[in-house]
Design a protein around this motif. Structure first.
Motif, PDB file in Angstrom:
ATOM      1  N   VAL A 158      -6.564   9.644  98.850  1.00  0.00           N
ATOM      2  CA  VAL A 158      -6.529  10.854  98.068  1.00  0.00           C
ATOM      3  C   VAL A 158      -6.051  11.858  99.082  1.00  0.00           C
ATOM      4  O   VAL A 158      -5.065  12.474  99.021  1.00  0.00           O
ATOM      5  CB  VAL A 158      -7.752  11.150  97.308  1.00  0.00           C
ATOM      6  N   ALA A 161      -4.553  15.283  98.431  1.00  0.00           N
ATOM      7  CA  ALA A 161      -3.401  15.386  97.212  1.00  0.00           C
ATOM      8  C   ALA A 161      -4.306  15.707  96.133  1.00  0.00           C
ATOM      9  O   ALA A 161      -5.488  15.634  96.036  1.00  0.00           O
ATOM     10  CB  ALA A 161      -2.850  14.102  96.997  1.00  0.00           C
ATOM     11  N   VAL A 191      -5.179  14.732  92.795  1.00  0.00           N
ATOM     12  CA  VAL A 191      -5.214  13.525  92.000  1.00  0.00           C
ATOM     13  C   VAL A 191      -5.914  13.780  90.819  1.00  0.00           C
ATOM     14  O   VAL A 191      -7.056  13.888  90.637  1.00  0.00           O
ATOM     15  CB  VAL A 191      -5.757  12.161  92.734  1.00  0.00           C
ATOM     16  N   ASP A 251      -3.533   9.539  87.281  1.00  0.00           N
ATOM     17  CA  ASP A 251      -3.154   8.784  88.512  1.00  0.00           C
ATOM     18  C   ASP A 251      -4.033   7.841  89.148  1.00  0.00           C
ATOM     19  O   ASP A 251      -3.769   6.705  89.293  1.00  0.00           O
ATOM     20  CB  ASP A 251      -3.078  10.212  89.731  1.00  0.00           C
ATOM     21  N   GLU A 253       8.046  10.702  94.184  1.00  0.00           N
ATOM     22  CA  GLU A 253       7.488   9.554  93.433  1.00  0.00           C
ATOM     23  C   GLU A 253       6.059  10.059  93.084  1.00  0.00           C
ATOM     24  O   GLU A 253       5.491  10.695  93.787  1.00  0.00           O
ATOM     25  CB  GLU A 253       7.341   8.433  94.313  1.00  0.00           C
ATOM     26  N   ARG A 254       5.577   9.589  91.964  1.00  0.00           N
ATOM     27  CA  ARG A 254       4.203   9.915  91.468  1.00  0.00           C
ATOM     28  C   ARG A 254       3.292   9.344  92.516  1.00  0.00           C
ATOM     29  O   ARG A 254       3.484   8.207  93.166  1.00  0.00           O
ATOM     30  CB  ARG A 254       3.951   9.314  90.037  1.00  0.00           C
ATOM     31  N   TRP A 255       2.304   9.919  92.354  1.00  0.00           N
ATOM     32  CA  TRP A 255       1.019   9.492  93.478  1.00  0.00           C
ATOM     33  C   TRP A 255       0.634   8.065  93.337  1.00  0.00           C
ATOM     34  O   TRP A 255       0.639   7.346  94.563  1.00  0.00           O
ATOM     35  CB  TRP A 255      -0.243  10.370  93.198  1.00  0.00           C
ATOM     36  N   GLY A 296       3.450   6.052  94.540  1.00  0.00           N
ATOM     37  CA  GLY A 296       3.775   6.315  95.978  1.00  0.00           C
ATOM     38  C   GLY A 296       2.814   5.389  96.675  1.00  0.00           C
ATOM     39  O   GLY A 296       3.202   4.925  97.937  1.00  0.00           O
ATOM     40  N   TRP A 297       1.763   5.045  96.056  1.00  0.00           N
ATOM     41  CA  TRP A 297       0.726   4.113  96.812  1.00  0.00           C
ATOM     42  C   TRP A 297       1.122   2.545  96.819  1.00  0.00           C
ATOM     43  O   TRP A 297       1.058   1.629  97.675  1.00  0.00           O
ATOM     44  CB  TRP A 297      -0.679   4.279  96.665  1.00  0.00           C
TER      45      TRP A 297
END
Length: 180
Positions: A42, A45, A47, A51, A111-113, A116-117
């Motif tokens: 996190v 961010a 979140v 997410d 990119e969305r969180w 993105g991970w």
């Protein structure tokens, strides 16, 4: 054992996400994964619960990859990883942000969180699975524990997700020997 700095760092985050976001058993107790502590994932961010739920869905898929490797079903693990790479649209991108130098990402900055991970996690899994040391992915063998780990030991004999599980197993074996 270090795959490379990128893969090793992201694999650590992958293990954290899977172990925090998927229910099961941890260190001898039921683990509901209701209140995950995502720590470094996190960071700064903001979140949302949506997410976290999206990353949780990826974590279930990633857990299955660890289980497949642990069961010596490498073909299944590789096929699942390829599916995850396609789903997350993982693609190498050079990025610079926050005053840092250019560095490699496997997702676009917009990119969305969760994706993105998930995209770099899928990429790190691909790096590990394409490596002769792919058997370093594992699931804890302690009783009542199903947390995943990456064996970074020199001799590749790790069987437990944590020292706590290792100690629990050793203490139980000691007690069993004492009763005889």
């Amino acid at each position: 054992m270090n795959f490379d700095s990128y893969a090793s760092d992201v694999m650590a985050a992958t293990v954290e996400a899977v172990n925090q976001l998927t229910p099961g058993h941890a260190r001898g107790r039921d683990y509901p994964a209701a209140r995950p502590d995502l720590g470094d994932l996190v960071g700064e961010a903001a979140v949302s619960s949506e997410d976290v739920d999206e990353l949780r869905a990826y974590a279930f898929k990633i857990r299955e990859i660890f289980v497949a490797v642990d069961d010596n079903r490498i073909d299944d693990a590789c096929e699942a990883t390829n599916t995850l790479l396609a789903e997350t649209q993982a693609a190498p991108t050079l990025s610079r942000h926050g005053g840092e130098p250019w560095h490699l990402h496997f997702h676009t900055p917009s990119e969305r969180w969760a994706r993105g991970w998930a995209a770099p996690m899928a990429t790190a899994l691909a790096i590990v699975l394409g490596n002769p040391m792919h058997d370093r992915l594992g699931v804890c063998t302690a009783t009542v524990c199903d947390r995943v780990f990456v064996d970074v030991s020199r001799n590749g004999t790790k069987r437990y997700c944590s020292t706590a599980c290792q100690n629990r197993v050793k203490a139980a074996a000691f007690r069993a020997r004492k009763q005889v």
